[in-house]
Scaffold this motif. Structure first.
Motif, mmCIF file in Angstrom:
data_model
loop_
_atom_site.group_PDB
_atom_site.id
_atom_site.type_symbol
_atom_site.label_atom_id
_atom_site.label_comp_id
_atom_site.label_asym_id
_atom_site.label_seq_id
_atom_site.Cartn_x
_atom_site.Cartn_y
_atom_site.Cartn_z
ATOM 1 N N GLY A 97 -1.700 -1.031 3.960
ATOM 2 C CA GLY A 97 -1.090 -2.239 3.444
ATOM 3 C C GLY A 97 -1.632 -2.640 2.087
ATOM 4 O O GLY A 97 -1.172 -3.593 1.494
ATOM 5 N N GLU A 157 -1.488 7.647 5.410
ATOM 6 C CA GLU A 157 -0.452 6.943 4.658
ATOM 7 C C GLU A 157 -0.372 7.514 3.257
ATOM 8 O O GLU A 157 -1.324 8.118 2.760
ATOM 9 N N THR A 208 7.301 4.935 9.449
ATOM 10 C CA THR A 208 7.867 3.698 8.929
ATOM 11 C C THR A 208 7.532 3.579 7.452
ATOM 12 O O THR A 208 6.650 4.258 6.939
ATOM 13 N N ARG A 242 6.641 0.650 4.527
ATOM 14 C CA ARG A 242 6.276 -0.753 4.293
ATOM 15 C C ARG A 242 6.309 -1.054 2.800
ATOM 16 O O ARG A 242 5.890 -0.246 1.980
ATOM 17 N N GLN A 243 6.784 -2.252 2.504
ATOM 18 C CA GLN A 243 6.821 -2.707 1.125
ATOM 19 C C GLN A 243 5.459 -3.261 0.728
ATOM 20 O O GLN A 243 4.796 -3.929 1.514
ATOM 21 N N TRP A 262 12.285 2.451 12.402
ATOM 22 C CA TRP A 262 11.323 1.395 12.688
ATOM 23 C C TRP A 262 10.170 1.986 13.478
ATOM 24 O O TRP A 262 10.380 2.812 14.376
ATOM 25 N N TYR A 263 8.961 1.578 13.156
ATOM 26 C CA TYR A 263 7.763 2.067 13.836
ATOM 27 C C TYR A 263 7.731 1.532 15.271
ATOM 28 O O TYR A 263 7.415 0.376 15.518
ATOM 29 N N LEU A 314 5.863 -2.964 14.851
ATOM 30 C CA LEU A 314 5.377 -3.878 13.827
ATOM 31 C C LEU A 314 6.386 -4.990 13.615
ATOM 32 O O LEU A 314 7.601 -4.757 13.621
ATOM 33 N N TRP A 360 8.153 -6.033 8.261
ATOM 34 C CA TRP A 360 7.335 -6.418 7.107
ATOM 35 C C TRP A 360 8.118 -7.274 6.121
ATOM 36 O O TRP A 360 7.561 -8.133 5.432
ATOM 37 N N ARG A 394 5.719 -10.259 4.774
ATOM 38 C CA ARG A 394 4.862 -9.930 3.639
ATOM 39 C C ARG A 394 4.676 -11.116 2.699
ATOM 40 O O ARG A 394 3.603 -11.272 2.106
ATOM 41 N N ALA A 440 -1.429 -5.945 6.317
ATOM 42 C CA ALA A 440 -0.542 -5.264 7.267
ATOM 43 C C ALA A 440 0.163 -6.287 8.146
ATOM 44 O O ALA A 440 -0.357 -7.375 8.419
ATOM 45 N N ALA A 441 1.358 -5.932 8.596
ATOM 46 C CA ALA A 441 2.099 -6.810 9.489
ATOM 47 C C ALA A 441 1.483 -6.798 10.881
ATOM 48 O O ALA A 441 0.881 -5.809 11.300
#
Length: 452
Positions: A29, A66, A111, A113-114, A240-241, A270, A273, A277, A289-290
């Protein structure tokens, strides 16, 4: 001090922990800025800047890999913005391909993530993080490509390697506990050692293994327990995770007067996000992290039961439903933390012989964080003294203060980089011990947590 046989066996196990540091390298993240990006000539292929990292998710210590993809880099930002306008979805796992060199089979991207408060759909797109649960190693080079671009253009990274592999993670926390509840109803001050060890992949198989143990200086400690888990996990959705995990656990209290076998099926995910976020990343909080939620259904076969004041008799063949929310640390006042890290870097820039530089990129040394957890056990087979269905809720809140890295190169328990990450851990918990017939304890704990 009385110790369990499980503790002695654990201490004798000759393994070498080879997981990545949680800090000072960035956590999941938290993006790392590329050292340099250059505008590519119009005729040259577009090179995508990326940064691979292998670490462990706190507090579960589950290893992961990641890759940060810098969609905002000068070399690709205009092209990415143009492709998004044409319909390319920058937040779908299928929009990215991660391929090991020498292999035609890409790794599964769980997944996307932004990073930051913007979006990869903006005119100036923000970076994204690709979560990979497949094993990675330091000898293989990986290439990241943007997939499914509407006009068929090729945008890919140079071959890049991970600095560490996703093999295992480890943490231990010596802690003092004033007024701990005992199985016989008494309360005493005790010392405890909280130990976690996690292996995400056994060899190249999908099997996972982990242990979660809490050993106490008093064998009557209602919270002391050990648990060893073997299982497998597979992501259900590409968009989606959502890993589905099946595990078998042997667990018990410290002296094995309560022992049970637990078969557990869980699904986790999760919180999207996109919706969290901005809420969890602002001048007051940097969540990184979400939150992760899970719903677990378990069948428990109780092999041994020792009924005492804090451990009532439960069904020999039991069932439970366990929804929970695990929240990664929320670091407070991130701008102040960044300024402090810059000051630390300036102060330590000329020093030699340090285990790791303080104030380096991604470091949060001495920055204050909070970390809450919530959950409950619904026990449909068991009833309270009043005859109602038994439900046991639990929760805790931790105050975390990251410390300098510790150097233990002389010990075989650490890998070649010779570093362990440490933090002050102060926690208040209202918890139930599933390995000890859901005995409830409420107390403060004070410890130094060391992670690898």
């Amino acid at each position: 001090m009385r110790c369990s046989i499980a503790m002695l066996l654990w201490a004798a196990c000759p393994f070498v922990v080879e997981a990545a540091l949680l800090a000072p390298v960035p956590a999941w993240g938290q993006a790392v800025q590329p050292s340099a990006t250059h505008q590519a000539p119009a005729s040259a292929p577009l090179t995508l800047p990326v940064h691979p990292f292998a670490g462990a998710v706190y507090p579960s210590m589950r290893p992961f890999a990641e890759i940060t993809v810098f969609l905002n880099a000068d070399a690709v930002a205009d092209e990415v913005a143009d492709q998004v306008q044409k319909g390319w979805d920058c937040l779908k796992p299928a929009s990215y391909t991660v391929t090991p060199q020498g292999s035609a089979k890409p790794l599964r991207v769980e997944t996307v993530r932004q990073v930051g408060k913007g979006s990869c759909k903006d005119t100036t797109p923000d970076p994204v993080l690709l979560l990979i649960l497949s094993p990675v190693d330091t000898s293989t080079a990986y290439v990241v490509s943007l997939s499914g671009l509407p006009d068929g253009k090729v945008v890919r990274s140079a071959a890049t390697k991970f600095s560490s592999a996703t093999k295992s993670s480890f943490s231990f926390t010596p802690q003092a506990v004033p007024g701990e509840a005992m199985n016989n109803g008494a309360k005493r001050d005790v010392g405890q050692m909280n130990v976690q060890y996690s292996v995400p992949f056994i060899g190249r198989s999908p099997l996972l293994f982990n242990t979660k143990d809490l050993f106490s200086t008093d064998a009557e400690d209602a919270k002391a327990a050990w648990a060893a888990t073997l299982g497998l996990s597979h992501g259900l959705l590409r968009s989606w995770y959502t890993p589905l995990t099946l595990t078998q656990t042997m667990q018990g209290n410290q002296v094995a007067s309560n022992v049970s076998a637990v078969t557990n099926l869980s699904i986790s995910g999760l919180v999207p996000w996109f919706f969290t976020r901005k809420l969890l990343n602002n001048p007051g909080i940097d969540a990184g992290a979400a939150p992760e939620f899970a719903i677990s259904g378990a069948y428990t076969r109780r092999i041994e039961q020792m009924v005492k004041a804090k451990t009532p008799l439960l069904a020999a063949n039991d069932a439970s439903l366990n929804p929970s929310v695990t929240i990664a640390p929320w670091y407070l006042l991130p701008r102040l933390c960044t300024k402090y890290q810059a000051w630390l870097k300036k102060q330590n820039g000329g020093e030699k012989g340090q285990a790791a530089p303080t104030g380096s990129s991604g470091s949060r040394q001495f920055c204050l964080a909070i970390q809450p957890d919530l959950g409950l056990y619904y026990l449909p087979v068991n009833h309270t003294k009043r005859g109602s269905q038994q439900v046991e809720g639990y929760g805790d809140g931790s105050i975390l203060i990251p410390l300098s890295n510790l150097n233990f190169k002389k010990f075989q328990i650490v890998s070649a980089d010779g570093l362990l990450n440490s933090q002050i851990h102060i926690k208040w918990s209202d918890s139930v011990n599933a390995a000890n017939n859901y005995a409830r304890t409420r107390q403060w704990t004070f410890g130094i947590e060391v992670m690898k």
